[in-house]
Design a protein around this motif. Structure first.
Motif, short mmCIF file in Angstrom:
data_model
loop_
_atom_site.label_atom_id
_atom_site.label_comp_id
_atom_site.label_asym_id
_atom_site.label_seq_id
_atom_site.Cartn_x
_atom_site.Cartn_y
_atom_site.Cartn_z
N ALA A 155 0.85 -1.20 0.00
CA ALA A 155 0.00 0.00 0.00
C ALA A 155 0.88 1.24 0.00
N ARG A 208 -2.39 6.34 0.82
CA ARG A 208 -3.47 5.47 1.26
C ARG A 208 -3.33 5.19 2.76
N ARG A 209 -2.10 4.99 3.22
CA ARG A 209 -1.86 4.70 4.63
C ARG A 209 -2.17 5.90 5.51
N GLY A 227 -4.28 8.25 4.77
CA GLY A 227 -5.75 8.35 4.75
C GLY A 227 -6.39 7.40 5.75
N GLY A 228 -5.86 6.18 5.86
CA GLY A 228 -6.39 5.21 6.81
C GLY A 228 -6.24 5.67 8.25
N HIS A 269 -8.31 1.10 7.39
CA HIS A 269 -7.77 0.13 6.43
C HIS A 269 -8.89 -0.49 5.61
N LEU A 290 -10.22 1.89 2.95
CA LEU A 290 -9.32 2.18 1.84
C LEU A 290 -8.69 0.93 1.23
N MET A 308 -6.99 -1.94 2.63
CA MET A 308 -5.66 -2.33 3.09
C MET A 308 -5.77 -3.32 4.25
N ARG A 348 -2.32 -3.91 0.03
CA ARG A 348 -3.65 -3.62 -0.51
C ARG A 348 -4.49 -4.89 -0.53
#
Length: 157
Positions: A39, A43-44, A46-47, A98, A101, A103, A153
């Protein structure tokens, strides 16, 4: 030659560096793209933001709007985030952020569960803020290296 930090930081593969032209996760046998690929940082982040907002809302429901801005409220949000993250990662391998998104946290030895000690260590290092930004060529921050985990992901479909 291994960097100095790799000599004491658990979960750090000491040995040959990733091949030139390689991709993050290649040395762990992960695919370059798609399901179970590493990932990305955006993205991380955002999580973590989603998980933090959830913790904020939970503390707001318990403490009330009058508590906003007080040190107790801030510590309550941190505590709620810590519990949510450590518990969910240790049991399910993913937090609400996670899940939203796509993950999950996986162990580098591909064991099924992250486990409580690894989840507590990983969450404590994330709470320090700086370790997630000190990343290796595989995209793992110090929290992932210390807990021998990697965030991948999960593609639904």
């Amino acid at each position: 030659m291994a960097r100095w930090i790799e000599s004491w930081l658990p979960g750090s593969p000491v040995g040959p560096a990733p091949e030139p032209g390689g991709y993050p996760g290649q040395r762990f046998g992960l695919p370059e793209t798609g399901h179970y690929s590493v990932a990305g940082l955006g993205r991380r982040i955002g999580g973590v933001c989603i998980d933090w907002a959830l913790a904020y809302l939970l503390v707001l429901l318990v403490a009330g709007a009058d508590a906003i801005g007080t040190p107790d409220f801030s510590w309550g949000v941190l505590g709620a985030w810590f519990v949510i993250t450590a518990l969910m990662v240790s049991v399910f391998g993913m937090t609400p952020g996670h899940i939203a998104l796509g993950m999950r946290v996986a162990r580098t030895d591909m064991a099924q569960y992250v486990g409580v000690p690894r989840a507590l260590l990983r969450t404590a290092l994330i709470a320090l803020v700086l370790p997630p930004f000190l990343r290796d060529p595989d995209g793992r921050g110090w929290q992932d290296r210390a807990s021998t985990t990697i965030v991948v992901r999960v593609v639904r479909g």
